[in-house]
Design a protein around this motif. Structure first.
Motif, PDB file in Angstrom:
ATOM      1  N   SER A  75      44.948  34.598  56.179  1.00 47.32           N
ATOM      2  CA  SER A  75      45.173  35.969  55.435  1.00 47.32           C
ATOM      3  C   SER A  75      45.847  35.433  54.157  1.00 47.32           C
ATOM      4  CB  SER A  75      46.324  36.852  56.407  1.00 47.32           C
ATOM      5  OG  SER A  75      45.687  37.097  57.581  1.00 47.32           O
ATOM      6  N   GLY A  76      46.505  34.569  54.129  1.00 46.69           N
ATOM      7  CA  GLY A  76      47.128  34.062  52.778  1.00 46.69           C
ATOM      8  C   GLY A  76      45.954  33.625  51.884  1.00 46.69           C
ATOM      9  N   ALA A  77      45.027  32.825  52.424  1.00 45.35           N
ATOM     10  CA  ALA A  77      43.793  32.677  51.683  1.00 45.35           C
ATOM     11  C   ALA A  77      43.180  33.730  51.077  1.00 45.35           C
ATOM     12  CB  ALA A  77      42.793  31.624  52.401  1.00 45.35           C
ATOM     13  N   VAL A  78      42.686  34.757  51.939  1.00 46.31           N
ATOM     14  CA  VAL A  78      42.232  36.127  51.522  1.00 46.31           C
ATOM     15  C   VAL A  78      43.140  36.772  50.689  1.00 46.31           C
ATOM     16  CG1 VAL A  78      41.696  38.143  52.303  1.00 46.31           C
ATOM     17  CG2 VAL A  78      41.093  36.250  53.768  1.00 46.31           C
ATOM     18  N   ALA A  79      44.390  36.750  50.665  1.00 42.69           N
ATOM     19  CA  ALA A  79      45.247  37.496  49.727  1.00 42.69           C
ATOM     20  C   ALA A  79      45.005  36.954  48.303  1.00 42.69           C
ATOM     21  CB  ALA A  79      46.613  37.489  50.310  1.00 42.69           C
ATOM     22  N   LEU A  80      44.674  35.620  48.251  1.00 39.15           N
ATOM     23  CA  LEU A  80      44.276  34.947  46.876  1.00 39.15           C
ATOM     24  C   LEU A  80      43.383  35.583  45.825  1.00 39.15           C
ATOM     25  CD1 LEU A  80      45.076  31.220  47.674  1.00 39.15           C
ATOM     26  CD2 LEU A  80      46.715  33.113  46.323  1.00 39.15           C
ATOM     27  N   ARG A  81      42.380  36.443  46.803  1.00 35.38           N
ATOM     28  CA  ARG A  81      40.924  36.591  46.131  1.00 35.38           C
ATOM     29  C   ARG A  81      41.070  37.391  44.876  1.00 35.38           C
ATOM     30  NH1 ARG A  81      38.224  40.682  45.055  1.00 35.38           N
ATOM     31  NH2 ARG A  81      39.595  42.247  45.955  1.00 35.38           N
ATOM     32  N   GLN A  82      42.120  38.422  44.683  1.00 34.06           N
ATOM     33  CA  GLN A  82      42.121  39.242  43.747  1.00 34.06           C
ATOM     34  C   GLN A  82      42.671  38.396  42.240  1.00 34.06           C
ATOM     35  OE1 GLN A  82      43.980  43.076  44.084  1.00 34.06           O
ATOM     36  NE2 GLN A  82      44.008  43.306  41.852  1.00 34.06           N
ATOM     37  N   ARG A  83      43.420  37.554  42.641  1.00 37.82           N
ATOM     38  CA  ARG A  83      44.117  36.753  41.484  1.00 37.82           C
ATOM     39  C   ARG A  83      42.983  35.878  41.046  1.00 37.82           C
ATOM     40  NH1 ARG A  83      47.915  32.345  41.768  1.00 37.82           N
ATOM     41  NH2 ARG A  83      47.787  31.580  39.670  1.00 37.82           N
ATOM     42  N   LEU A  84      42.268  35.007  42.012  1.00 38.19           N
ATOM     43  CA  LEU A  84      41.347  33.915  41.734  1.00 38.19           C
ATOM     44  C   LEU A  84      39.904  34.740  40.967  1.00 38.19           C
ATOM     45  CD1 LEU A  84      40.833  32.294  45.098  1.00 38.19           C
ATOM     46  CD2 LEU A  84      41.478  31.300  42.938  1.00 38.19           C
ATOM     47  N   ASP A  85      39.937  36.162  41.269  1.00 36.80           N
ATOM     48  CA  ASP A  85      38.806  37.101  40.334  1.00 36.80           C
ATOM     49  C   ASP A  85      39.362  37.312  39.089  1.00 36.80           C
ATOM     50  OD1 ASP A  85      36.260  38.485  40.369  1.00 36.80           O
ATOM     51  OD2 ASP A  85      37.690  40.124  40.334  1.00 36.80           O
ATOM     52  N   GLU A  86      40.706  37.437  39.148  1.00 37.76           N
ATOM     53  CA  GLU A  86      41.106  37.863  37.528  1.00 37.76           C
ATOM     54  C   GLU A  86      41.151  36.660  36.691  1.00 37.76           C
ATOM     55  OE1 GLU A  86      44.934  39.310  38.589  1.00 37.76           O
ATOM     56  OE2 GLU A  86      44.140  41.317  39.247  1.00 37.76           O
ATOM     57  N   VAL A  87      41.430  35.456  37.286  1.00 43.24           N
ATOM     58  CA  VAL A  87      41.417  34.229  36.331  1.00 43.24           C
ATOM     59  C   VAL A  87      40.184  33.851  36.133  1.00 43.24           C
ATOM     60  CG1 VAL A  87      41.831  31.646  36.593  1.00 43.24           C
ATOM     61  CG2 VAL A  87      43.694  33.417  37.446  1.00 43.24           C
ATOM     62  N   ILE A  88      39.099  34.095  37.019  1.00 41.68           N
ATOM     63  CA  ILE A  88      37.757  33.414  36.701  1.00 41.68           C
ATOM     64  C   ILE A  88      37.230  34.531  35.574  1.00 41.68           C
ATOM     65  CG2 ILE A  88      35.178  33.703  37.566  1.00 41.68           C
ATOM     66  CD1 ILE A  88      37.078  31.048  38.197  1.00 41.68           C
ATOM     67  N   PHE A 128      35.513  32.346  47.277  1.00 40.59           N
ATOM     68  CA  PHE A 128      35.833  33.692  46.190  1.00 40.59           C
ATOM     69  C   PHE A 128      35.674  33.333  45.086  1.00 40.59           C
ATOM     70  CE2 PHE A 128      38.947  35.046  49.902  1.00 40.59           C
ATOM     71  CZ  PHE A 128      38.109  36.115  50.377  1.00 40.59           C
ATOM     72  N   ILE A 129      35.718  31.994  44.549  1.00 43.93           N
ATOM     73  CA  ILE A 129      35.633  31.481  43.211  1.00 43.93           C
ATOM     74  C   ILE A 129      34.055  31.688  42.736  1.00 43.93           C
ATOM     75  CG2 ILE A 129      35.653  29.553  41.605  1.00 43.93           C
ATOM     76  CD1 ILE A 129      38.241  28.518  42.973  1.00 43.93           C
ATOM     77  N   ALA A 130      33.298  31.114  43.798  1.00 45.01           N
ATOM     78  CA  ALA A 130      31.888  31.155  43.456  1.00 45.01           C
ATOM     79  C   ALA A 130      31.262  32.633  43.358  1.00 45.01           C
ATOM     80  CB  ALA A 130      30.955  30.338  44.469  1.00 45.01           C
ATOM     81  N   LEU A 131      31.849  33.540  44.435  1.00 51.55           N
ATOM     82  CA  LEU A 131      31.380  34.997  44.237  1.00 51.55           C
ATOM     83  C   LEU A 131      31.811  35.535  43.036  1.00 51.55           C
ATOM     84  CD1 LEU A 131      32.002  35.883  48.099  1.00 51.55           C
ATOM     85  CD2 LEU A 131      29.511  35.518  47.010  1.00 51.55           C
ATOM     86  N   SER A 132      33.194  35.275  42.369  1.00 59.20           N
ATOM     87  CA  SER A 132      33.645  36.030  41.376  1.00 59.20           C
ATOM     88  C   SER A 132      32.638  35.484  40.074  1.00 59.20           C
ATOM     89  CB  SER A 132      35.174  35.465  41.204  1.00 59.20           C
ATOM     90  OG  SER A 132      35.480  35.901  39.957  1.00 59.20           O
ATOM     91  N   ILE A 133      32.496  34.272  39.907  1.00 62.70           N
ATOM     92  CA  ILE A 133      31.486  33.783  38.899  1.00 62.70           C
ATOM     93  C   ILE A 133      30.356  34.690  39.055  1.00 62.70           C
ATOM     94  CG2 ILE A 133      29.987  32.065  37.838  1.00 62.70           C
ATOM     95  CD1 ILE A 133      32.235  30.040  38.779  1.00 62.70           C
ATOM     96  N   MET A 134      29.571  34.889  40.106  1.00 62.25           N
ATOM     97  CA  MET A 134      28.463  35.613  40.200  1.00 62.25           C
ATOM     98  C   MET A 134      28.518  36.954  39.934  1.00 62.25           C
ATOM     99  SD  MET A 134      26.977  33.562  43.782  1.00 62.25           S
ATOM    100  CE  MET A 134      25.752  34.792  43.996  1.00 62.25           C
ATOM    101  N   ARG A 135      29.942  37.467  40.256  1.00 59.25           N
ATOM    102  CA  ARG A 135      30.099  39.024  39.898  1.00 59.25           C
ATOM    103  C   ARG A 135      30.149  39.320  38.573  1.00 59.25           C
ATOM    104  NH1 ARG A 135      35.821  41.780  40.985  1.00 59.25           N
ATOM    105  NH2 ARG A 135      35.305  44.142  40.554  1.00 59.25           N
ATOM    106  N   HIS A 136      30.836  38.553  37.813  1.00 57.84           N
ATOM    107  CA  HIS A 136      31.219  38.886  36.483  1.00 57.84           C
ATOM    108  C   HIS A 136      29.939  38.324  35.634  1.00 57.84           C
ATOM    109  CE1 HIS A 136      35.037  40.188  37.172  1.00 57.84           C
ATOM    110  NE2 HIS A 136      35.521  39.066  37.958  1.00 57.84           N
ATOM    111  N   ARG A 137      28.899  37.515  36.114  1.00 57.13           N
ATOM    112  CA  ARG A 137      27.731  37.325  35.371  1.00 57.13           C
ATOM    113  C   ARG A 137      26.537  38.176  35.793  1.00 57.13           C
ATOM    114  NH1 ARG A 137      26.532  32.651  32.919  1.00 57.13           N
ATOM    115  NH2 ARG A 137      24.618  32.512  34.138  1.00 57.13           N
TER     116      ARG A 137
END
Length: 337
Positions: free
Chosen positions: A14-27, A151-160
């Protein structure tokens, strides 16, 4: 379950999942500032765990992605490593010396460094431009690293604009920790039987295709070899028919990991061949596990995570069966090298 703390597992995943939003913001911030590529640069097992995310980007995004060895890049550098690079460095301990050495080089070129660590007060925990800390130990780190890099890979795809159902995918991923716990429970009775197969031979060909392959590579090298001193030959299913097939005969153990991405047919091909020539083929197939609410698309993405969570149960039985704790080492972090 044998030697297993359910609440600890849930807390870590759950801690790993909780990092998703911040990872998305940084990407998002990196891309807004003109990031031109991304490097996944782990060392050893942590590097292998980055491969599914890198593969996802290579096949579904036009954003340049590189996966390389920090120990080599410290010596050679890279024409693609620049101030507008995003660098992801995973290290559970936060002290991996090859990765720490590379961190200094990344700083020299001015790249943006994301570190994925289990401990904040470490060289990598303190040295990254953005440190993502999620405490884990060897038995829980695979799922955590797989999810963070995904989450990092998905975030890159999201913002592109390269993925249309990002929100749906991450909603499903957020349910994964509890689903993985149920997978463990459902497999517990079978885990000992699988462990007995691994303990019953001193050599295994271990293989997989697509995003199941990195977990085969990881389990062979980092668990069976490093933690159990059992000789393995990890080989990709695509390479199996170009050399390794000649080692298969009646009493040779072949261990096949099957996932649910589009490359599953490569594993099917290998399975069909091996069944004809050895009586020691063992298959671990993610399709056999229930994941309520997870779509076929996301099941394909999380196949290595499901494999990792099942293999932890097998390893727990294996170390007891062989009277060889997973923490026992001869050389790793014991002697100078």
């Amino acid at each position: 379950m044998l030697n297993f703390d359910e609440q600890r597992f849930l807390r870590i995943q759950s801690g790993a999942v909780a990092l998703r939003q911040r990872l998305d913001e940084v990407i998002a911030s990196c891309l807004e500032k003109g990031a031109e590529n991304i490097f996944f640069l782990g060392t050893g097992g942590a590097a292998i765990l980055m491969q599914p995310a890198a593969q996802l980007l290579q096949r579904r995004s036009r954003f340049p992605v590189f996966i390389d060895l920090p120990a080599e890049l410290v010596v050679t550098g890279s024409a693609n490593l620049m101030a507008r690079s995003i660098i992801v460095i995973p290290s559970l301990s936060g002290t991996t010396k090859e990765s720490v050495a590379f961190l200094a080089k990344a700083k020299e070129v001015g790249a943006t460094v994301l570190t994925l660590v289990g401990h904040q007060e470490t060289p990598l925990g303190k040295g990254g431009d953005h440190a993502f800390v999620n405490f884990a130990e060897d038995d829980t780190s695979c799922e955590s690293f797989y999810m963070q890099s995904l989450f990092i890979a998905l975030s890159i795809m999201r913002h592109r604009g390269e993925i249309e159902n990002y929100d749906q995918v991450v909603r499903e991923l957020e349910a994964l920790p509890r689903l993985l716990l149920e997978v463990k429970r459902s497999y517990e009775e079978k885990a000992e039987d699988f462990a007995r197969i691994l303990a019953g031979a001193d050599y295994h060909i271990i293989t997989g295709a697509g995003n199941a392959w990195p977990e085969a590579f990881y389990y062979g090298m980092c668990i069976l070899e490093e933690m159990q001193w059992i000789r393995t030959r990890p080989v990709h299913a695509s390479d199996f028919f170009h050399g390794t097939l000649e080692l298969v005969e009646k009493d040779v153990s072949v261990v096949l990991f099957k996932g649910e991405d589009s490359l599953r047919p490569l594993a099917d091909r290998l399975e069909a061949f091996a069944r004809n020539y050895t009586d020691r083929l063992t298959v671990l197939d993610t399709a056999e596990f229930a994941l309520p609410g997870i779509s076929a698309e996301v099941r394909g993405l999380v196949s290595p995570i499901v494999l990792a969570t099942v293999l932890e149960r097998i390893s727990a039985h294996l170390e007891v069966m062989r009277n060889h704790p997973l923490t026992t080492r001869r050389y790793y972090k014991r002697v100078a090298y």
